[in-house]
Scaffold this motif. Structure first.
Motif, PDB file in Angstrom:
ATOM      1  N   LEU A  97       0.840  -1.194   0.000  1.00 31.36           N
ATOM      2  CA  LEU A  97       0.000   0.000   0.000  1.00 31.36           C
ATOM      3  C   LEU A  97       0.874   1.242   0.000  1.00 31.36           C
ATOM      4  CD1 LEU A  97      -2.762   1.453   0.369  1.00 31.36           C
ATOM      5  CD2 LEU A  97      -2.410   1.216   2.848  1.00 31.36           C
ATOM      6  N   ASP A  98       0.676   2.085  -0.991  1.00 30.02           N
ATOM      7  CA  ASP A  98       1.288   3.411  -0.981  1.00 30.02           C
ATOM      8  C   ASP A  98       0.530   4.211   0.087  1.00 30.02           C
ATOM      9  OD1 ASP A  98       1.823   6.125  -1.363  1.00 30.02           O
ATOM     10  OD2 ASP A  98       1.980   5.951  -3.528  1.00 30.02           O
ATOM     11  N   SER A  99       1.139   4.348   1.253  1.00 29.93           N
ATOM     12  CA  SER A  99       0.415   4.907   2.387  1.00 29.93           C
ATOM     13  C   SER A  99       0.228   6.416   2.302  1.00 29.93           C
ATOM     14  CB  SER A  99       1.123   4.535   3.695  1.00 29.93           C
ATOM     15  OG  SER A  99       2.477   4.935   3.669  1.00 29.93           O
ATOM     16  N   ARG A 100       0.874   7.067   1.335  1.00 26.73           N
ATOM     17  CA  ARG A 100       0.646   8.498   1.137  1.00 26.73           C
ATOM     18  C   ARG A 100      -0.583   8.754   0.260  1.00 26.73           C
ATOM     19  NH1 ARG A 100       6.602   8.800   0.384  1.00 26.73           N
ATOM     20  NH2 ARG A 100       7.514   9.745   2.247  1.00 26.73           N
ATOM     21  N   HIS A 101      -0.761   7.906  -0.747  1.00 27.35           N
ATOM     22  CA  HIS A 101      -1.800   8.165  -1.743  1.00 27.35           C
ATOM     23  C   HIS A 101      -2.896   7.091  -1.778  1.00 27.35           C
ATOM     24  CE1 HIS A 101       1.949  10.130  -3.246  1.00 27.35           C
ATOM     25  NE2 HIS A 101       1.119  11.156  -3.271  1.00 27.35           N
ATOM     26  N   GLY A 102      -2.724   6.010  -1.031  1.00 26.90           N
ATOM     27  CA  GLY A 102      -3.776   5.003  -0.950  1.00 26.90           C
ATOM     28  C   GLY A 102      -3.853   4.042  -2.116  1.00 26.90           C
ATOM     29  N   LEU A 103      -2.792   3.914  -2.891  1.00 26.67           N
ATOM     30  CA  LEU A 103      -2.804   2.987  -4.026  1.00 26.67           C
ATOM     31  C   LEU A 103      -2.358   1.611  -3.540  1.00 26.67           C
ATOM     32  CD1 LEU A 103      -3.359   2.776  -7.055  1.00 26.67           C
ATOM     33  CD2 LEU A 103      -0.924   3.245  -7.446  1.00 26.67           C
ATOM     34  N   LEU A 104      -3.222   0.621  -3.708  1.00 22.99           N
ATOM     35  CA  LEU A 104      -2.974  -0.740  -3.230  1.00 22.99           C
ATOM     36  C   LEU A 104      -2.621  -1.651  -4.396  1.00 22.99           C
ATOM     37  CD1 LEU A 104      -3.215  -2.758  -0.747  1.00 22.99           C
ATOM     38  CD2 LEU A 104      -5.528  -3.227  -1.606  1.00 22.99           C
ATOM     39  N   HIS A 105      -1.558  -2.453  -4.234  1.00 19.99           N
ATOM     40  CA  HIS A 105      -1.188  -3.503  -5.181  1.00 19.99           C
ATOM     41  C   HIS A 105      -1.152  -4.829  -4.424  1.00 19.99           C
ATOM     42  CE1 HIS A 105       0.017  -0.545  -8.217  1.00 19.99           C
ATOM     43  NE2 HIS A 105       0.653   0.093  -7.250  1.00 19.99           N
ATOM     44  N   TRP A 106      -1.522  -5.916  -5.088  1.00 18.69           N
ATOM     45  CA  TRP A 106      -1.467  -7.224  -4.437  1.00 18.69           C
ATOM     46  C   TRP A 106      -1.324  -8.333  -5.472  1.00 18.69           C
ATOM     47  CZ3 TRP A 106      -5.852  -4.722  -5.724  1.00 18.69           C
ATOM     48  CH2 TRP A 106      -6.864  -5.443  -6.349  1.00 18.69           C
ATOM     49  N   VAL A 107      -0.827  -9.472  -5.016  1.00 18.89           N
ATOM     50  CA  VAL A 107      -0.821 -10.694  -5.814  1.00 18.89           C
ATOM     51  C   VAL A 107      -1.511 -11.777  -4.998  1.00 18.89           C
ATOM     52  CG1 VAL A 107       1.268 -10.092  -7.084  1.00 18.89           C
ATOM     53  CG2 VAL A 107       1.461 -11.396  -4.971  1.00 18.89           C
ATOM     54  N   ASN A 108      -2.154 -12.676  -5.710  1.00 20.20           N
ATOM     55  CA  ASN A 108      -2.944 -13.728  -5.077  1.00 20.20           C
ATOM     56  C   ASN A 108      -2.400 -15.086  -5.514  1.00 20.20           C
ATOM     57  OD1 ASN A 108      -4.892 -15.608  -4.287  1.00 20.20           O
ATOM     58  ND2 ASN A 108      -6.571 -14.171  -4.584  1.00 20.20           N
ATOM     59  N   ALA A 109      -1.955 -15.865  -4.534  1.00 17.18           N
ATOM     60  CA  ALA A 109      -1.470 -17.219  -4.812  1.00 17.18           C
ATOM     61  C   ALA A 109      -2.475 -18.214  -4.237  1.00 17.18           C
ATOM     62  CB  ALA A 109      -0.090 -17.430  -4.195  1.00 17.18           C
ATOM     63  N   GLY A 110      -3.570 -18.395  -4.960  1.00 13.27           N
ATOM     64  CA  GLY A 110      -4.571 -19.395  -4.589  1.00 13.27           C
ATOM     65  C   GLY A 110      -5.334 -19.109  -3.315  1.00 13.27           C
ATOM     66  N   HIS A 111      -5.441 -17.850  -2.929  1.00 15.88           N
ATOM     67  CA  HIS A 111      -5.991 -17.469  -1.626  1.00 15.88           C
ATOM     68  C   HIS A 111      -7.373 -16.825  -1.806  1.00 15.88           C
ATOM     69  CE1 HIS A 111      -4.835 -16.873   2.605  1.00 15.88           C
ATOM     70  NE2 HIS A 111      -5.595 -15.800   2.578  1.00 15.88           N
ATOM     71  N   PRO A 112      -8.225 -16.842  -0.747  1.00 18.11           N
ATOM     72  CA  PRO A 112      -9.483 -16.071  -0.824  1.00 18.11           C
ATOM     73  C   PRO A 112      -9.209 -14.606  -1.141  1.00 18.11           C
ATOM     74  CG  PRO A 112      -9.516 -17.517   1.090  1.00 18.11           C
ATOM     75  CD  PRO A 112      -8.127 -17.596   0.513  1.00 18.11           C
ATOM     76  N   GLU A 113     -10.064 -14.018  -1.966  1.00 13.43           N
ATOM     77  CA  GLU A 113      -9.844 -12.641  -2.395  1.00 13.43           C
ATOM     78  C   GLU A 113     -10.090 -11.656  -1.254  1.00 13.43           C
ATOM     79  OE1 GLU A 113     -10.747 -12.753  -7.147  1.00 13.43           O
ATOM     80  OE2 GLU A 113     -12.468 -12.468  -5.808  1.00 13.43           O
ATOM     81  N   PRO A 114      -9.267 -10.612  -1.152  1.00 13.36           N
ATOM     82  CA  PRO A 114      -9.495  -9.589  -0.121  1.00 13.36           C
ATOM     83  C   PRO A 114     -10.842  -8.895  -0.339  1.00 13.36           C
ATOM     84  CG  PRO A 114      -7.294  -9.382  -1.097  1.00 13.36           C
ATOM     85  CD  PRO A 114      -8.059 -10.339  -1.947  1.00 13.36           C
ATOM     86  N   LEU A 115     -11.360  -8.307   0.742  1.00 13.55           N
ATOM     87  CA  LEU A 115     -12.622  -7.577   0.697  1.00 13.55           C
ATOM     88  C   LEU A 115     -12.354  -6.099   0.935  1.00 13.55           C
ATOM     89  CD1 LEU A 115     -14.858  -9.952   2.869  1.00 13.55           C
ATOM     90  CD2 LEU A 115     -14.483 -10.016   0.390  1.00 13.55           C
ATOM     91  N   LEU A 116     -13.016  -5.247   0.168  1.00 13.24           N
ATOM     92  CA  LEU A 116     -12.895  -3.807   0.331  1.00 13.24           C
ATOM     93  C   LEU A 116     -14.166  -3.276   0.979  1.00 13.24           C
ATOM     94  CD1 LEU A 116     -11.467  -1.093  -0.156  1.00 13.24           C
ATOM     95  CD2 LEU A 116     -12.484  -1.071  -2.461  1.00 13.24           C
ATOM     96  N   LEU A 117     -14.007  -2.658   2.155  1.00 14.18           N
ATOM     97  CA  LEU A 117     -15.124  -2.078   2.891  1.00 14.18           C
ATOM     98  C   LEU A 117     -15.025  -0.562   2.815  1.00 14.18           C
ATOM     99  CD1 LEU A 117     -14.949  -4.299   6.112  1.00 14.18           C
ATOM    100  CD2 LEU A 117     -16.155  -4.765   3.985  1.00 14.18           C
ATOM    101  N   ARG A 118     -16.171   0.061   2.536  1.00 12.76           N
ATOM    102  CA  ARG A 118     -16.201   1.533   2.407  1.00 12.76           C
ATOM    103  C   ARG A 118     -17.547   2.050   2.903  1.00 12.76           C
ATOM    104  NH1 ARG A 118     -14.906   2.980  -3.408  1.00 12.76           N
ATOM    105  NH2 ARG A 118     -12.765   2.638  -2.661  1.00 12.76           N
ATOM    106  N   HIS A 119     -17.497   3.075   3.761  1.00 10.17           N
ATOM    107  CA  HIS A 119     -18.717   3.699   4.283  1.00 10.17           C
ATOM    108  C   HIS A 119     -19.659   2.664   4.908  1.00 10.17           C
ATOM    109  CE1 HIS A 119     -17.250   7.233   2.347  1.00 10.17           C
ATOM    110  NE2 HIS A 119     -17.549   6.860   1.120  1.00 10.17           N
ATOM    111  N   GLY A 120     -19.072   1.732   5.639  1.00  7.52           N
ATOM    112  CA  GLY A 120     -19.899   0.787   6.379  1.00  7.52           C
ATOM    113  C   GLY A 120     -20.538  -0.307   5.555  1.00  7.52           C
ATOM    114  N   ARG A 121     -19.992  -0.597   4.383  1.00  8.66           N
ATOM    115  CA  ARG A 121     -20.552  -1.697   3.591  1.00  8.66           C
ATOM    116  C   ARG A 121     -19.457  -2.318   2.725  1.00  8.66           C
ATOM    117  NH1 ARG A 121     -21.977  -0.349  -1.746  1.00  8.66           N
ATOM    118  NH2 ARG A 121     -21.588   1.840  -2.266  1.00  8.66           N
ATOM    119  N   LEU A 122     -19.735  -3.524   2.258  1.00 10.69           N
ATOM    120  CA  LEU A 122     -18.824  -4.211   1.352  1.00 10.69           C
ATOM    121  C   LEU A 122     -18.976  -3.619  -0.039  1.00 10.69           C
ATOM    122  CD1 LEU A 122     -16.859  -6.524   0.641  1.00 10.69           C
ATOM    123  CD2 LEU A 122     -18.867  -7.993   0.315  1.00 10.69           C
ATOM    124  N   VAL A 123     -17.881  -3.089  -0.580  1.00 12.27           N
ATOM    125  CA  VAL A 123     -17.910  -2.499  -1.915  1.00 12.27           C
ATOM    126  C   VAL A 123     -17.639  -3.559  -2.979  1.00 12.27           C
ATOM    127  CG1 VAL A 123     -16.802  -0.812  -3.445  1.00 12.27           C
ATOM    128  CG2 VAL A 123     -17.198  -0.250  -1.050  1.00 12.27           C
TER     129      VAL A 123
END
Length: 411
Positions: free
Chosen positions: A271-297
């Protein structure tokens, strides 16, 4: 020089030659200089179910402080949950002030300080400030001295720990961290028998790096597998390798060590903690969840590669991972978890499920609870769903960008 500064300096000087088991006696001898007459420490057990009193060597235990205090049903537990101090007046005109013990934002337990009079200065005045400083210093000393002995480690265990879990706990970073840029809160269960699940993270200038691993199998073999994966992750991360190279370096290490016979799923994120840009790689894992304003986006999708440690060359598969990208908005939360969370089954066969998981997190955060307390309550609900016996490791990591309100993490 003020009396408070002198008291602080004296305590620090004596602390240099204090072992962990000597801290209660050290604190009692100095608490009067900070406005108290007696002090007792209660440390949270690994599962954060109870607060266990830290005994003073050579002093007979008093009945009222010899038993653990339940986190979910006591005044001390409320202080721990909400990271808020409470003044408890006594019939004699004195009081007990209950203060959170924090290492940064990691909740260690609570401190109970007895005072002769319950004046207004306990909450917002000078005496209250001095006692809060005293609690902060003692919390840091507890953390610093824990690594030199086993007394405090044993105190925080309420059951026998497996060798595999011993390996995993020795590798774990603190399960809570916060700075102005980002907050991290994680949880692992079953605490005394984890083997294949683990997390890791590093917060540096302008970047925060995270990883969640879920190794195949159970027991010591799974613990060895994931311990090697974490070591390879840290080695590549500290060499400042890009995300894809870090992923491939872990993969090569596991293939060379286990010949493709053992593997771990993983999410590796930056995570670029200054600007909020997230990068990730997934190796056979459950996908991350993004929560915004109290709900799953959304779920955060990136084409997954096979788990790390699978010999993809022998299978004719491409090892190069795809990198996902997401621009976060201020206040967003990203949830990483292992399949042992959503796939936990109740006795009648119902999955814990993604919807229940999100509802618990959103509800707890809407109630103003700090992120570590939110994780604790999710784990409690997960254990209740399976009647206290998990059939698989369950791990969660909640990342908030930026830290929304530091006041919710500090007293």
């Amino acid at each position: 020089m003020s009396a408070g500064s002198t008291a602080l300096e004296q305590l620090l000087r004596e602390a240099h030659l204090a072992a962990g088991h000597e801290l209660p006696e050290l604190a009692r001898r100095h608490v009067d200089a900070f406005g108290g007459v007696d002090v007792v420490f209660y440390l949270a057990d690994l599962q954060q179910r109870v607060l266990v009193p830290l005994p003073e060597v050579g002093r007979p235990e008093r009945d009222e402080v010899s038993e653990p205090l339940a986190v979910d049903s006591t005044l001390a537990g409320r202080v721990f949950q909400r990271v808020q101090e409470v003044v408890q007046p006594s019939q004699s005109g004195g009081a007990t002030i209950w203060l959170p013990l924090l290492d940064g934002t990691e909740r260690l337990g609570v401190m109970a300080v007895s005072v002769d009079d319950a004046g207004d200065d306990l909450s917002g005045g000078r005496r209250g400030d001095r006692l809060r400083s005293f609690a902060s210093l003692m919390a840091e000393l507890i953390v610093a001295k824990t690594v030199y002995g086993d007394a405090i480690v044993r105190l925080r265990r309420q059951a026998q720990m497996s060798l595999a879990a011993e390996m995993q706990w020795s590798l774990l970073p603190p399960l809570t961290f916060a700075c102005r840029d980002v907050t991290v809160a994680a949880a692992l269960e079953p605490a005394y028998d984890i083997a294949g699940d683990t997390i890791d993270y590093a917060i540096d200038v302008g970047v925060a790096r995270f990883a969640v691993f879920d190794g195949m199998g159970h027991g010591l073999g799974s613990a060895r597998l994931v311990a090697l994966a974490v070591a390879a992750y840290r080695h590549a991360r500290r060499a400042l390798r890009p995300l894809t190279e870090t992923c491939l370096a872990i993969d090569r290490t596991l293939v060379e060590s286990f010949g493709g016979a053992s593997f771990t799923t993983a999410i590796l994120a930056e995570l670029d903690s200054r600007h909020g840009l997230l990068h990730w790689v997934n190796a056979g894992h459950p996908e991350p969840l993004l929560l915004r304003h109290g709900r799953l986006v959304k779920t955060l999708h990136a084409a997954p590669r096979p788990p790390l440690g699978v010999d993809v060359a022998r299978l004719g598969l491409a090892p190069e991972p795809a990198v996902g990208t997401e621009q976060l908005e201020p206040g967003d939360c990203v949830l990483l978890y292992t399949d042992g969370v959503v796939e936990a089954r109740s006795p009648d066969g119902q999955f814990f499920g993604e919807e229940r998981l999100v509802d618990l997190i959103v509800g707890s955060m809407a109630d103003g609870l700090p992120a570590p307390e939110t994780m604790r309550r999710v784990v409690r609900a997960l254990l209740a769903h399976q009647q206290g016996q998990l059939t698989d490791d369950a791990t969660l990591m909640l990342i908030q960008w930026p830290t929304p309100d530091p006041a919710t993490l500090l007293p």
